[in-house]
Design an enzyme around this catalytic site. Structure first.
Site, PDB file in Angstrom:
ATOM      1  N   GLU A 187       0.948  -9.466   0.903  1.00  0.00           N
ATOM      2  CA  GLU A 187       1.015  -9.534  -0.555  1.00  0.00           C
ATOM      3  C   GLU A 187       2.051 -10.573  -0.968  1.00  0.00           C
ATOM      4  OE1 GLU A 187      -0.198  -4.890  -1.492  1.00  0.00           O
ATOM      5  OE2 GLU A 187       1.833  -5.582  -1.943  1.00  0.00           O
ATOM      6  N   LYS A 196      -0.515   2.015   0.520  1.00  0.00           N
ATOM      7  CA  LYS A 196      -1.612   2.125   1.483  1.00  0.00           C
ATOM      8  C   LYS A 196      -1.908   3.566   1.863  1.00  0.00           C
ATOM      9  CE  LYS A 196      -1.507  -2.197   1.157  1.00  0.00           C
ATOM     10  NZ  LYS A 196      -0.321  -2.168   0.275  1.00  0.00           N
ATOM     11  N   CYS A 198       6.312   3.235  -7.122  1.00  0.00           N
ATOM     12  CA  CYS A 198       6.725   2.183  -8.059  1.00  0.00           C
ATOM     13  C   CYS A 198       6.091   2.385  -9.427  1.00  0.00           C
ATOM     14  CB  CYS A 198       6.378   0.820  -7.495  1.00  0.00           C
ATOM     15  SG  CYS A 198       7.263   0.443  -5.964  1.00  0.00           S
ATOM     16  N   SER A 222       0.668  -7.965  -4.711  1.00  0.00           N
ATOM     17  CA  SER A 222       1.171  -6.658  -5.101  1.00  0.00           C
ATOM     18  C   SER A 222       0.618  -6.307  -6.468  1.00  0.00           C
ATOM     19  CB  SER A 222       2.699  -6.707  -5.157  1.00  0.00           C
ATOM     20  OG  SER A 222       3.211  -5.644  -5.916  1.00  0.00           O
ATOM     21  N   CYS A 225       9.219   6.096  -2.200  1.00  0.00           N
ATOM     22  CA  CYS A 225       7.877   6.560  -2.571  1.00  0.00           C
ATOM     23  C   CYS A 225       7.507   7.866  -1.868  1.00  0.00           C
ATOM     24  CB  CYS A 225       6.829   5.505  -2.208  1.00  0.00           C
ATOM     25  SG  CYS A 225       7.139   3.870  -2.875  1.00  0.00           S
ATOM     26  N   CYS A 232       3.295   5.822  -1.075  1.00  0.00           N
ATOM     27  CA  CYS A 232       3.281   4.366  -1.123  1.00  0.00           C
ATOM     28  C   CYS A 232       1.848   3.833  -1.073  1.00  0.00           C
ATOM     29  CB  CYS A 232       4.122   3.787   0.019  1.00  0.00           C
ATOM     30  SG  CYS A 232       4.538   2.037  -0.210  1.00  0.00           S
ATOM     31  N   ASP A 274       5.891  -1.300   1.351  1.00  0.00           N
ATOM     32  CA  ASP A 274       5.554  -2.646   0.898  1.00  0.00           C
ATOM     33  C   ASP A 274       6.754  -3.306   0.229  1.00  0.00           C
ATOM     34  OD1 ASP A 274       3.085  -1.901   1.738  1.00  0.00           O
ATOM     35  OD2 ASP A 274       2.041  -2.283  -0.134  1.00  0.00           O
TER      36      ASP A 274
END
EC number: 4.2.1.9
Length: 559
Positions: A449, A131, A198, A475, A56, A129, A88
């Site tokens: 998650e 967060k 993602c 997630s 990411c 990513c 994550d």
């Protein structure tokens, strides 16, 4: 006649580098590339989340360089600095995932710390990513200096239209003997082809879209491929635009109003976005001192349909939305229908309506975004549930494909790992409600998650046969009949703590109810006899987070 006071775009850096007494500061800056002329320019910090920790973020150093070019070419002096990221996807299902939400706070704190210390006049933050996005925005709005967020961009689909969620679900398929070890290894090798976040409407793409709708990113920044000329140009233009914000003294709190947050919520509902948006938007609003509440998602969701056929519940990936025009035509549809506040200010210096004025509609031949009068779901998929299990709220993501209600018997687990083991070992059957507790912001701590267990449920073929509820979160890649963010959490004495195996639980997404179907007198007796477990951590950052974190319904903020 009163004299007009001009804004000084060097309001902060002048305090660090101007005057004979600041000679030591200037001496420190010459070795990092300053010239004498640079001391007269506004200084712009570029907060990079570059790291080799995750695909990411692996390209963000190059995006930071492009942003630097834009700042320097427009009369500013750019200084790149780093903050952290975690992954994550890599830590999912492990103890390490407890650090994920903590990283949001670390990112916010570190950006605030560096910019506050160094005296930067403006900031461009670049995130990839999940967060990164809320962490950057929280840091920017705390500082309240002219700022822009740049999204690192989406990944390309893997071979055979796979992505990271395909791999998680393949684990369940392997446990179910649907695929063999060679097929599992093949999926893990082809699913993630390179840099970028993602690929579905998971948390990263959801939050990037929300931030653009909020007005804190340039138009279409949320809908660009990570490796593309469009993304490079977005970075250069962001570097230029922050100088415009400095000259006009436009700051995050001028942009991040209640109406702007309503725009963000509207867009993420239309896109079918992640439940994490509820948690993060409330946290971002808290930092901006905007009184956004969990029930605002219900109010707005009653009039906004889901119109995007995007993964995880749908068919397409973000890169395919990019190809048909990105998010701007969708926002124009919503604006024209009266569902967005067009008068909200944005980082272009113009209003949202002005940004969208010349946007063309999607081609009639595309199948990703539906018309508003032919939606996938006529109202929001994000449901705020209440009941004796969640007196302060819980969040479900119900697209309608799962049905609108579920009644079943509880199977209780006090750790995510135990639930996953039970799923993979065929201990979960049709009609079960999987209860995963002590995973909340305080109890976990860190509110993990639950992608591993929900993906295992899907891989096992149980997606429409069981439900899962938790005081943890999900997630953006999760789909199925799932409820998270249950508040009060189990560790804080919520009713979730005293659910027993076999208890009947009702999830009614139509009437927004989450209820333990046990007599109140029995619940009261169980709560009276309940003892709070010992904390999992007593030292370190997780212990610190547990002491500071507010409830999920308050965004799990720490300040």
């Amino acid at each position: 006649m009163r004299r007009k006071i001009m804004y000084n775009p060097r309001k902060y850096s002048s305090q660090v580098v101007d005057g004979f007494e600041r000679a030591p500061s200037r001496a420190m800056l010459y070795p990092v590339g300053f010239t004498k002329e640079d001391f007269n320019k506004p200084q712009v910090g570029i907060a990079s989340t570059w790291s080799m920790v995750t695909p990411c973020n692996m390209h963000i150093n190059k995006l930071a360089d492009e942003t630097l070019k834009g700042v320097n070419a427009t009369g500013g002096k750019a200084i790149i600095f780093n903050t952290i990221t975690i992954s994550d996807g890599i830590s999912m299902g492990s103890e390490g995932m407890k650090y994920s939400l903590v990283s949001r706070e670390v990112i916010a704190d570190s950006i605030e710390t560096v910019v506050g210390c160094q005296g930067f006049d403006g900031v461009v933050a670049i995130g990839g990513c999940d967060k990164n996005m809320p962490g950057c925005i929280i840091g920017l709005v705390r500082l309240n200096r002219p700022s822009i967020f740049v999204y690192g961009g989406t990944i390309q689909p893997g071979k055979n239209h796979t992505d990271v969620v395909s791999v998680f679900e393949a684990v369940g398929q392997f446990a179910n003997h649907t695929i063999d070890a060679i097929e599992l290894e093949n999926i893990e090798k082809i699913a993630i082809p390179g840099p970028g976040s993602c690929g579905g409407m998971y948390t990263a793409n959801t939050m990037a879209s929300a931030i653009e709708a909020l007005g804190m990113s340039l138009p279409n920044s949320s809908a660009q491929d990570a490796i593309s000329d469009d993304k490079n140009n977005d970075c250069v233009q962001a570097g230029q635009a922050v100088l415009n914000l400095l000259n006009k003294d436009i700051k995050p709190r001028d942009i991040m109003t209640m109406k702007a947050f309503e725009n963000a919520i509207t867009v993420i509902i239309a896109l079918g976005g992640s439940t994490n948006a509820v948690l993060h938007l409330i946290a971002m609003a808290s930092a901006a001192e905007v009184n956004l509440k969990i029930d605002d998602f219900t109010r707005i969701g009653q009039k906004v349909p889901v119109i995007a056929d995007l993964k995880p519940s749908g068919k397409y990936m973000m890169s395919e939305l990019v190809k048909i025009g990105g998010t701007l035509p969708l926002m124009k549809m919503l604006l024209d229908a009266g569902l967005l506040h067009g008068d909200c200010l944005t980082v272009t210096g113009k209003t949202l309506a002005e940004n969208l004025e010349n946007v063309k509609p999607y081609a009639d031949s595309q199948e990703i975004i539906r018309a508003l009068d032919n939606p996938i779901k006529k109202d929001s998929h994000l449901r705020i549930l209440r009941g004796n299990l969640a007196t302060d709220g819980a969040v479900a993501k119900i697209t309608g494909k799962e049905g609108l209600s579920f009644k079943g018997n509880a199977k209780c687990f006090s750790r995510e790992e135990d639930a996953l083991e039970a799923i993979l070992n065929n201990q979960i059957i049709t009609g079960d409600v999987i209860v995963i507790r002590y995973e909340g912001p305080v109890g976990g701590p860190g509110m993990r998650e639950m992608l591993a267990p929900t993906s295992a449920v899907m891989g096992k073929g149980l997606g429409d046969k069981v439900a899962l509820i938790t005081d943890g979160r999900f997630s953006g890649g999760t789909h199925g009949f799932v409820v998270g963010h249950i508040t009060p959490e189990a560790f804080e004495g919520g009713v979730l703590a005293v659910v027993k195996d076999g208890d009947e639980i009702l999830i009614d997404a139509q009437n927004n109810v989450l209820e333990l179907l046990v007599e109140q007198a029995i619940i009261d007796k169980r709560l009276y006899n309940w003892t709070q477990p010992k904390p999992n951590y007593t030292k370190g950052v997780l212990a610190k987070f547990a002491k500071l974190a507010k409830s999920a319904s308050e965004g799990a903020v720490t300040d």
